[in-house]
Motif scaffolding. Structure first.
Motif, mmCIF file in Angstrom:
data_model
loop_
_atom_site.group_PDB
_atom_site.id
_atom_site.type_symbol
_atom_site.label_atom_id
_atom_site.label_comp_id
_atom_site.label_asym_id
_atom_site.label_seq_id
_atom_site.Cartn_x
_atom_site.Cartn_y
_atom_site.Cartn_z
ATOM 1 N N MET A 38 0.843 -1.178 0.000
ATOM 2 C CA MET A 38 0.000 0.000 0.000
ATOM 3 C C MET A 38 0.885 1.237 0.000
ATOM 4 S SD MET A 38 -3.044 1.049 2.662
ATOM 5 C CE MET A 38 -4.069 -0.320 2.179
ATOM 6 N N LYS A 39 0.384 2.281 -0.639
ATOM 7 C CA LYS A 39 1.120 3.539 -0.728
ATOM 8 C C LYS A 39 0.152 4.679 -0.431
ATOM 9 C CE LYS A 39 3.843 6.073 -4.160
ATOM 10 N NZ LYS A 39 4.392 5.994 -5.504
ATOM 11 N N LYS A 40 0.564 5.574 0.469
ATOM 12 C CA LYS A 40 -0.284 6.728 0.809
ATOM 13 C C LYS A 40 0.567 7.988 0.870
ATOM 14 C CE LYS A 40 -4.179 4.609 2.895
ATOM 15 N NZ LYS A 40 -5.330 4.797 3.700
ATOM 16 N N THR A 41 -0.094 9.100 0.556
ATOM 17 C CA THR A 41 0.564 10.405 0.575
ATOM 18 C C THR A 41 -0.100 11.280 1.637
ATOM 19 O OG1 THR A 41 1.017 10.216 -1.791
ATOM 20 C CG2 THR A 41 1.195 12.412 -0.823
ATOM 21 N N PHE A 42 0.732 12.022 2.356
ATOM 22 C CA PHE A 42 0.257 12.899 3.424
ATOM 23 C C PHE A 42 0.845 14.291 3.241
ATOM 24 C CE2 PHE A 42 0.348 8.598 4.927
ATOM 25 C CZ PHE A 42 -0.886 8.441 5.533
ATOM 26 N N LYS A 43 0.102 15.297 3.654
ATOM 27 C CA LYS A 43 0.564 16.680 3.652
ATOM 28 C C LYS A 43 1.013 17.013 5.071
ATOM 29 C CE LYS A 43 0.557 20.932 1.822
ATOM 30 N NZ LYS A 43 1.558 21.327 0.897
ATOM 31 N N LEU A 44 2.215 17.546 5.199
ATOM 32 C CA LEU A 44 2.755 17.918 6.510
ATOM 33 C C LEU A 44 2.707 19.437 6.633
ATOM 34 C CD1 LEU A 44 5.825 15.492 6.672
ATOM 35 C CD2 LEU A 44 3.471 15.094 7.402
ATOM 36 N N GLU A 45 1.589 19.946 7.127
ATOM 37 C CA GLU A 45 1.409 21.396 7.243
ATOM 38 C C GLU A 45 2.257 21.962 8.372
ATOM 39 O OE1 GLU A 45 -2.727 22.350 7.574
ATOM 40 O OE2 GLU A 45 -3.136 21.722 5.515
ATOM 41 N N GLY A 46 2.979 23.037 8.055
ATOM 42 C CA GLY A 46 3.806 23.689 9.055
ATOM 43 C C GLY A 46 5.238 23.184 9.071
ATOM 44 N N LEU A 47 5.583 22.313 8.157
ATOM 45 C CA LEU A 47 6.950 21.782 8.087
ATOM 46 C C LEU A 47 7.855 22.836 7.464
ATOM 47 C CD1 LEU A 47 8.634 19.204 8.581
ATOM 48 C CD2 LEU A 47 8.129 18.550 6.239
ATOM 49 N N ASP A 48 8.818 23.335 8.230
ATOM 50 C CA ASP A 48 9.654 24.428 7.730
ATOM 51 C C ASP A 48 11.144 24.248 8.032
ATOM 52 O OD1 ASP A 48 9.631 24.821 10.432
ATOM 53 O OD2 ASP A 48 8.729 26.804 10.383
ATOM 54 N N CYS A 49 11.554 23.018 8.256
ATOM 55 C CA CYS A 49 12.942 22.748 8.633
ATOM 56 C C CYS A 49 13.477 21.583 7.800
ATOM 57 C CB CYS A 49 12.983 22.420 10.124
ATOM 58 S SG CYS A 49 14.529 21.719 10.708
ATOM 59 N N ALA A 50 14.448 21.875 6.921
ATOM 60 C CA ALA A 50 15.000 20.833 6.052
ATOM 61 C C ALA A 50 15.666 19.715 6.856
ATOM 62 C CB ALA A 50 15.998 21.442 5.074
ATOM 63 N N ASN A 51 16.317 20.064 7.945
ATOM 64 C CA ASN A 51 16.951 19.057 8.790
ATOM 65 C C ASN A 51 15.903 18.131 9.410
ATOM 66 O OD1 ASN A 51 19.162 17.826 10.172
ATOM 67 N ND2 ASN A 51 18.573 18.954 12.003
ATOM 68 N N CYS A 52 14.767 18.704 9.783
ATOM 69 C CA CYS A 52 13.685 17.910 10.368
ATOM 70 C C CYS A 52 13.102 16.948 9.345
ATOM 71 C CB CYS A 52 12.593 18.828 10.906
ATOM 72 S SG CYS A 52 13.201 19.939 12.190
ATOM 73 N N VAL A 53 13.051 17.363 8.086
ATOM 74 C CA VAL A 53 12.583 16.485 7.009
ATOM 75 C C VAL A 53 13.424 15.223 6.970
ATOM 76 C CG1 VAL A 53 12.448 16.243 4.495
ATOM 77 C CG2 VAL A 53 11.578 18.302 5.589
ATOM 78 N N ALA A 54 14.730 15.379 7.023
ATOM 79 C CA ALA A 54 15.632 14.223 6.989
ATOM 80 C C ALA A 54 15.426 13.328 8.204
ATOM 81 C CB ALA A 54 17.082 14.696 6.917
ATOM 82 N N LYS A 55 15.255 13.934 9.376
ATOM 83 C CA LYS A 55 15.029 13.144 10.596
ATOM 84 C C LYS A 55 13.722 12.365 10.510
ATOM 85 C CE LYS A 55 16.272 16.578 13.602
ATOM 86 N NZ LYS A 55 16.299 17.250 14.892
ATOM 87 N N ILE A 56 12.660 13.034 10.054
ATOM 88 C CA ILE A 56 11.364 12.366 9.927
ATOM 89 C C ILE A 56 11.461 11.220 8.928
ATOM 90 C CG2 ILE A 56 8.997 12.645 9.062
ATOM 91 C CD1 ILE A 56 9.089 15.522 10.261
#
Length: 73
Positions: free
Chosen positions: A1-19
């Motif tokens: 299964m594949k799903k897409t989500f919107k992460l509202e308020g995401l404003d940190c490139a470093n946090c993207v990598a951690k997530i």
């Protein structure tokens, strides 16, 4: 299964990598990608475990980025 989500308020490139790296480590996940520019996260995983995967991913995001709101895209 594949799903897409919107992460509202995401404003940190470093946090993207951690997530992304932490979500990839969830049992049953075959791939996870977070796009900083579009603030979208795509998760692919085992159909039988997908509800557990989504719950774990939400918990991870709340822990790493408490102000981010996860919505279905």
């Amino acid at each position: 299964m594949k799903k897409t989500f919107k992460l509202e308020g995401l404003d940190c490139a470093n946090c993207v990598a951690k997530i992304e790296n932490t979500v990839k480590a969830i049992d049953g996940v075959t791939s996870a990608m977070v796009n900083f520019a579009t603030t979208k996260m795509v998760i692919e995983g085992d159909d039988a475990k997908f509800d557990e995967i989504i719950k774990a991913a939400n918990d991870i995001i709340k822990r790493l980025e408490p102000n981010v709101i996860v919505k279905k895209a």
